[in-house]
Design an enzyme around this catalytic site. Structure first.
Site, PDB file in Angstrom:
ATOM      1  N   LYS A   1       0.664  -1.153   0.065  1.00  0.00           N
ATOM      2  CA  LYS A   1       0.032   0.279  -0.037  1.00  0.00           C
ATOM      3  C   LYS A   1       0.625   1.237   0.118  1.00  0.00           C
ATOM      4  CE  LYS A   1      -4.315  -1.692   0.235  1.00  0.00           C
ATOM      5  NZ  LYS A   1      -5.264  -1.130  -0.735  1.00  0.00           N
TER       6      LYS A   1
ATOM      7  N   ASP B   1      -0.206  -0.479  -4.585  1.00  0.00           N
ATOM      8  CA  ASP B   1      -1.456   0.160  -4.901  1.00  0.00           C
ATOM      9  C   ASP B   1      -1.412   1.452  -4.058  1.00  0.00           C
ATOM     10  OD1 ASP B   1      -4.302   0.421  -4.729  1.00  0.00           O
ATOM     11  OD2 ASP B   1      -4.833  -1.436  -3.571  1.00  0.00           O
TER      12      ASP B   1
ATOM     13  N   GLU C   1      -1.285  -0.475  -9.217  1.00  0.00           N
ATOM     14  CA  GLU C   1      -2.955  -0.679  -8.904  1.00  0.00           C
ATOM     15  C   GLU C   1      -3.397   0.907  -8.697  1.00  0.00           C
ATOM     16  OE1 GLU C   1      -4.114  -4.031  -6.940  1.00  0.00           O
ATOM     17  OE2 GLU C   1      -5.712  -2.854  -5.729  1.00  0.00           O
TER      18      GLU C   1
ATOM     19  N   GLU D   1     -11.419  -2.167  -8.942  1.00  0.00           N
ATOM     20  CA  GLU D   1     -12.062  -2.555  -7.846  1.00  0.00           C
ATOM     21  C   GLU D   1     -13.319  -1.272  -7.610  1.00  0.00           C
ATOM     22  OE1 GLU D   1      -8.730  -1.790  -5.096  1.00  0.00           O
ATOM     23  OE2 GLU D   1     -10.185  -1.069  -3.822  1.00  0.00           O
TER      24      GLU D   1
ATOM     25  N   ASP E   1     -14.467  -6.541  -8.491  1.00  0.00           N
ATOM     26  CA  ASP E   1     -14.731  -7.273  -7.187  1.00  0.00           C
ATOM     27  C   ASP E   1     -16.029  -7.925  -7.546  1.00  0.00           C
ATOM     28  OD1 ASP E   1     -13.643  -6.835  -3.757  1.00  0.00           O
ATOM     29  OD2 ASP E   1     -15.786  -7.458  -4.457  1.00  0.00           O
TER      30      ASP E   1
ATOM     31  N   HIS F   1     -10.339  -8.465  -7.766  1.00  0.00           N
ATOM     32  CA  HIS F   1     -10.062  -7.827  -6.323  1.00  0.00           C
ATOM     33  C   HIS F   1     -10.940  -8.694  -5.254  1.00  0.00           C
ATOM     34  CE1 HIS F   1     -11.036  -4.996  -3.370  1.00  0.00           C
ATOM     35  NE2 HIS F   1      -9.903  -4.443  -3.649  1.00  0.00           N
TER      36      HIS F   1
ATOM     37  N   GLU G   1      -6.211 -12.486  -4.332  1.00  0.00           N
ATOM     38  CA  GLU G   1      -5.888 -11.251  -3.278  1.00  0.00           C
ATOM     39  C   GLU G   1      -6.055 -11.945  -1.751  1.00  0.00           C
ATOM     40  OE1 GLU G   1      -7.687  -7.377  -3.765  1.00  0.00           O
ATOM     41  OE2 GLU G   1      -6.228  -6.661  -2.378  1.00  0.00           O
TER      42      GLU G   1
HETATM   43 CA    CA Z   1      -6.921  -1.959  -4.256  1.00  0.00          CA
END
Ligand code: CA
Length: 382
Positions: free
Chosen positions: A171, A200, A226, A252, A275, A302, A335
Site C-alpha cells: 500500500k 497500490d 494498482e 475495484e 470485485d 479484487h 488477493e
Molecule cells: Ca486496491
C-alpha cells in the site's frame, strides 16, 4: 423453484488496532451478508462488498427496499433475467457503488443456490475451472500511525515471506517521499528472496505524481501498479499507462459491463480488477470477463470482503481465462488480505486458507461454504 424470503445481515465490529490506507482510517470491519431462501429448502448466501469506509447499511437498505420486491416468487435459477431486472429497476439512482454491491450480493446468493441445486460448484456452472489451485498474494503494508513506518514495513515483508507468500502488494499513496522510503526498506528486506511485488496507491495522486511514482518504481519489476489515479479518470489512467512500462491495474471501484466498457475503450488498464461483491456478482463478472477478453485485458479479480466474498471470488477466479495465451501464460493470483478482520475466519466452516502461498479451489456444491449463524448474530450491526 421459487424465492420465498430474503434476509440481510449487516455486520460490524470495531478494530482493536485501526489501520490506514491512503483514503482514510479503517476503525471497524463491516459486511453486508444476504441469505436467499427458496421453497426447495435450499438457501443461498451472498455478500455486498463494504469498502473500508463504506457503511453496510446502504447496501442493506437497497436490498430490503429496492431489490426484495423484485425477487420474491421468482425462480432463483433465472440469474441473467433477475440481474437485468435488478439493474434496470435501479438504473436511475444506481449504476455504481453500493446499489450495485447490493445487486452483487443477491446475484452471488442466486448462483450459490444454482450450484447447490445442481450439486456442482459454481465454477462448473461458469464453464469449468481453468485451474484447480491459485497462487495467493499478500495484501498488507497498511499504516498504523501514518508516515515514517518504513522500517516496520520492511519487517512485515519478511513476515509475509515466512507465512509462505511469494507475491505481495504494498500500500502506497502517503506522499512520494514516504512511498520511496517504504519501497527502499521493503526492497532491502526482500533482497535474495524470490518475491513478486505489486503496489497500490488507492488513487492517492493526480496524473503527474502517479507518473513520478511509477518512474521511481521501475527498478522493482512490479507485476502491476494498482489504482494510480481516481477511478472516474479513465483518460488519466491512459496517460499513466502510456508513460510507464509496468502493467497498470484498476477496477475495484468500477461496476458492471457498462462501467468496464468505458474503462476498456479508454485504454485505461492492462489488468481489470472487478470485485465480485461490488461489480455486479457472478453475472456481471461474466460480462466483464468477455469484454476484457475482447480488449486484450487480463482479469485479476479484487477481493477484500469477508469469508463469503472470498469463497465467491475463488469460484470466479477458477473460471477466469488467461488473456494472453502461451504455454507459460501468466495466471491470475488471489488477493489474500492480511489485515485485521475479526469475523472473516469465524463466519464459515471452511474459511479460505493459503498453504505455502497457494489455495485450492473448493469443489463442494455452490460456493462450498456453511455459514455459522451464531456469528451473524454476534456481529450484527445496530
Ligand atoms: Ca486496491
Amino acid at each position: 423453484m421459487k424465492i420465498t424470503g430474503i434476509t440481510v445481515y449487516p455486520l460490524r465490529t470495531a478494530l482493536e488496532h485501526p489501520f490506514a490506507f491512503s483514503q482514510g482510517w479503517v476503525r471497524q470491519r463491516s459486511a453486508t451478508i444476504v441469505e436467499v431462501a427458496t421453497d426447495a429448502g435450499i438457501t443461498g448466501w451472498g455478500e455486498a462488498f463494504a469498502q473500508g469506509l463504506e457503511p453496510p447499511a446502504i447496501a442493506t437498505a437497497t436490498i430490503e427496499h429496492a431489490l426484495t420486491p423484485l425477487l420474491l416468487g421468482a425462480d432463483p435459477r433465472d440469474t441473467e433475467v433477475l440481474w437485468h431486472r435488478m439493474y434496470h429497476s435501479t438504473r436511475d439512482y444506481g449504476r455504481k457503488g453500493s446499489v450495485i454491491a447490493a445487486i452483487s450480493a443477491i446475484d452471488i446468493a442466486l448462483w450459490d443456490i444454482c450450484g447447490k441445486a445442481a450439486g456442482l460448484p459454481v465454477h462448473r456452472l461458469l464453464g469449468g475451472a481453468f485451474r484447480d489451485r491459485v497462487q495467493a498474494y499478500a495484501t498488507g503494508f497498511y499504516r498504523l500511525s501514518g508516515q515514517g513506518e518504513a522500517v516496520r514495513l520492511g519487517e512485515e515483508a519478511l513476515a509475509h515471506v515466512a507465512a509462505g507468500f511469494r507475491a505481495m502488494k504494498v500500500k502506497l499513496g502517503y506522499g512520494l517521499a514516504d512511498d520511496a522510503a517504504v519501497m527502499q526498506s521493503i526492497g532491502t528486506a526482500l533482497a535474495g528472496h524470490p518475491v513478486t511485488l505489486m503496489v497500490d496507491t488507492n488513487h492517492a495522486y493526480g496524473v503527474a505524481d502517479a507518473i513520478r511514482l511509477g518512474r521511481m518504481l521501475e527498478p522493482f519489476n512490479l507485476r502491476w501498479y494498482e489504482e494510480p489515479v481516481a477511478p472516474e479518470h479513465a483518460a488519466g489512467y491512459r496517460e499513466v499507462r502510456r508513460s510507464l512500462t509496468m502493467p497498470i491495474a484498476g477496477g475495484e471501484n468500477e461496476h458492471t459491463l457498462y462501467g468496464f466498457r468505458d474503462f476498456f475503450a479508454a485504454g485505461a488498464v492492462d489488468i481489470a480488477q472487478p470485485d465480485i461483491g461490488s461489480a455486479g456478482g457472478f453475472t456481471a463478472c461474466r460480462h466483464i470477463i468477455a469484454l476484457a477478453q475482447a480488449h486484450g485485458v487480463q482479469v485479476n479479480p479484487h477481493v477484500w470482503g469477508s469469508a463469503i466474498a472470498q469463497a465467491a471470488s475463488l469460484q470466479l477466479i477458477a473460471a477466469v481465462p488467461v488473456a494472453h495465451h502461451s504455454i507459460f501464460a501468466e495466471e491470475p493470483i488471489f488477493e489474500y488480505d492480511r489485515s485485521s478482520h475479526p469475523f472473516r475466519q469465524q463466519l464459515v466452516d471452511e474459511p479460505v486458507q493459503q498453504h505455502g502461498g497457494w489455495i485450492d479451489i473448493p469443489s463442494r456444491p455452490g460456493l462450498g461454504i456453511e455459514v455459522n449463524r451464531e456469528v451473524l448474530t454476534r456481529y450484527r450491526a445496530a
